[in-house]
Write an enzyme that holds these catalytic residues in place. Sequence first.
Site, PDB file in Angstrom:
ATOM      1  N   ARG A  38      23.730  -0.541 -36.503  1.00 28.87           N
ATOM      2  CA  ARG A  38      22.488   0.090 -36.045  1.00 28.87           C
ATOM      3  C   ARG A  38      22.709   1.377 -35.247  1.00 28.87           C
ATOM      4  O   ARG A  38      22.048   2.388 -35.506  1.00 28.87           O
ATOM      5  CB  ARG A  38      21.743  -0.914 -35.152  1.00 28.87           C
ATOM      6  CG  ARG A  38      20.362  -0.459 -34.722  1.00 28.87           C
ATOM      7  CD  ARG A  38      19.795  -1.386 -33.635  1.00 28.87           C
ATOM      8  NE  ARG A  38      19.961  -2.779 -33.960  1.00 28.87           N
ATOM      9  CZ  ARG A  38      19.108  -3.512 -34.668  1.00 28.87           C
ATOM     10  NH1 ARG A  38      17.985  -2.980 -35.084  1.00 28.87           N
ATOM     11  NH2 ARG A  38      19.362  -4.775 -34.942  1.00 28.87           N
TER      12      ARG A  38
ATOM     13  N   CYS B 172      -0.061  -8.298 -49.317  1.00 25.84           N
ATOM     14  CA  CYS B 172      -0.966  -9.418 -49.049  1.00 25.84           C
ATOM     15  C   CYS B 172      -0.344 -10.445 -48.115  1.00 25.84           C
ATOM     16  O   CYS B 172      -0.036 -11.571 -48.510  1.00 25.84           O
ATOM     17  CB  CYS B 172      -1.372 -10.064 -50.367  1.00 25.84           C
ATOM     18  SG  CYS B 172      -2.079  -8.854 -51.490  1.00 25.84           S
TER      19      CYS B 172
ATOM     20  N   TYR C 238      18.682  -1.215 -41.143  1.00 27.46           N
ATOM     21  CA  TYR C 238      17.948  -2.418 -41.567  1.00 27.46           C
ATOM     22  C   TYR C 238      16.556  -2.045 -42.097  1.00 27.46           C
ATOM     23  O   TYR C 238      15.588  -2.771 -41.886  1.00 27.46           O
ATOM     24  CB  TYR C 238      17.885  -3.450 -40.418  1.00 27.46           C
ATOM     25  CG  TYR C 238      19.266  -3.765 -39.873  1.00 27.46           C
ATOM     26  CD1 TYR C 238      20.154  -4.505 -40.640  1.00 27.46           C
ATOM     27  CD2 TYR C 238      19.688  -3.280 -38.640  1.00 27.46           C
ATOM     28  CE1 TYR C 238      21.446  -4.749 -40.175  1.00 27.46           C
ATOM     29  CE2 TYR C 238      20.985  -3.532 -38.172  1.00 27.46           C
ATOM     30  CZ  TYR C 238      21.851  -4.265 -38.939  1.00 27.46           C
ATOM     31  OH  TYR C 238      23.122  -4.509 -38.495  1.00 27.46           O
TER      32      TYR C 238
HETATM   33  C1  LIG Z   1      25.372  -7.268 -38.290  1.00 26.27           C
HETATM   34  C2  LIG Z   1      26.763  -7.316 -37.824  1.00 26.27           C
HETATM   35  C3  LIG Z   1      27.337  -6.218 -37.189  1.00 26.27           C
HETATM   36  C4  LIG Z   1      26.574  -4.950 -36.888  1.00 26.27           C
HETATM   37  O1  LIG Z   1      25.589  -5.159 -35.925  1.00 26.27           O
HETATM   38  P1  LIG Z   1      24.759  -3.934 -35.309  1.00 26.27           P
HETATM   39  O2  LIG Z   1      23.844  -4.591 -34.358  1.00 26.27           O
HETATM   40  O3  LIG Z   1      24.041  -3.288 -36.430  1.00 26.27           O
HETATM   41  O4  LIG Z   1      25.731  -3.020 -34.649  1.00 26.27           O
HETATM   42  C5  LIG Z   1      28.663  -6.311 -36.809  1.00 26.27           C
HETATM   43  N1  LIG Z   1      29.386  -7.427 -37.038  1.00 26.27           N
HETATM   44  C6  LIG Z   1      28.868  -8.494 -37.657  1.00 26.27           C
HETATM   45  C7  LIG Z   1      29.718  -9.676 -37.878  1.00 26.27           C
HETATM   46  C8  LIG Z   1      27.539  -8.486 -38.060  1.00 26.27           C
HETATM   47  O5  LIG Z   1      27.026  -9.567 -38.648  1.00 26.27           O
END
Ligand SMILES: *Cc1c(COP(=O)(O)O)cnc(C)c1O
Length: 384
Positions: free
Chosen positions: A268, A334, A363
């Site tokens: 993110r 819907c 996301y």
């Molecule tokens: C989703 C995920 C991330 C990344 O998370 P962010 O919040 O997008 O930084 C890193 N490691 C694992 C194992 C994840 O499932």
Amino acid sequence: MFDNQLIEKFKTLETPFYYYDLALLHRTLAKVKELAEKYRFHVHYALKANSNDKILKIISSYGLGADCVSGNEVLKALATGFQADHVVFAGVGKSDKEILTALEKDIFCFNCESLQEIQVINELAEKSNKIASIAIRINPNVEANTHQYITTGKEENKFGVNMAELNEILEVLKNSTFIKLVGIHFHIGSQIQDLENFKNLCFRVNEIQEWFTAQNIRLTEINVGGGLGINYHQPDLENIADFDSYFSIFNQYLKVKPSQRIHFELGRSIVAQCGSLISKVLYVKKGTNKQFAILDAGMNVLIRPALYQAYHKIENITSTSSERATYDVVGPICESADFFGKEVSLPITQRGDLIAIRSAGAYGEVMMSDYNLKEQAKSVLLAM
Ligand SMILES: *Cc1c(COP(=O)(O)O)cnc(C)c1O
């Protein structure tokens, strides 16, 4: 964020679409790279946040590794310029096919989430004539103070293994000759804004490290996962996440041995702020007590508000009105959960106005679906 020239360009495009500010992505990556080099940290980009090819190619060009959660993500990472020996593969449900793919491609490390998975990887590695490097994903039982659907480091969720299970796992590893235990892995959740949580993670990792040392096990890789949050409320004020504070916490509080390498998995915080969903107002509908701005994008295009009650800043980028009114900004799908924001104050909004839903680079596009067979967004990438 959107100058007039850009908005004029938007008016000529079919909506809805994702717009990515690639200049911002480059600035974000330059910052991450600078700090990673300063501290000698290894940063892996979590593909699940956004696996748009063009974005992946930009990210890989900064030398980041890849954090994958499926065999297809592993293949996508390799196809977009990430190096196999910088790929980590996590996920509670790796299929045999996915494990075989990762073995064949000689990825750097499997982040293993259960005893059962370790046994399967060992069998498949034997068949493939490979030695699989693994890190054990441990639940540090640290709070993440985030939404319940995106907290992952507590003892009772499906991810990782608990400390109490480690003895049994080490027994199994003794007889798993096609597996090499190289490290430990953690990921406590996502959209974490209170950095104290990461400090607590460091303290837990230090304790867990002592446990391994006491067992005479040497680990070379310490992977602390991702989860750094971003400012959804004021994206322009803080368009690059506070990587300085984040990395410096790990530098300050994590105790590492000279031979150890520290890994991060950021999703993110790298891509969220560079993306916006641009959608058109189809109708402004008056209810009894409220009015609805109905957009041509719905939860099929951006599901975060429906899935996690997530907040996104919503802007009308074409209205010239100086008066404001309150709208529920909703999609055409819907489902009652199909909304982007309730009681949003916007300049007087009309059919045909363009709405920007901000901080949608993570996301967003990756979670698009065919639900209702509505139009999906076609991504548009424009560097500024
Ligand atoms: C989703 C995920 C991330 C990344 O998370 P962010 O919040 O997008 O930084 C890193 N490691 C694992 C194992 C994840 O499932």
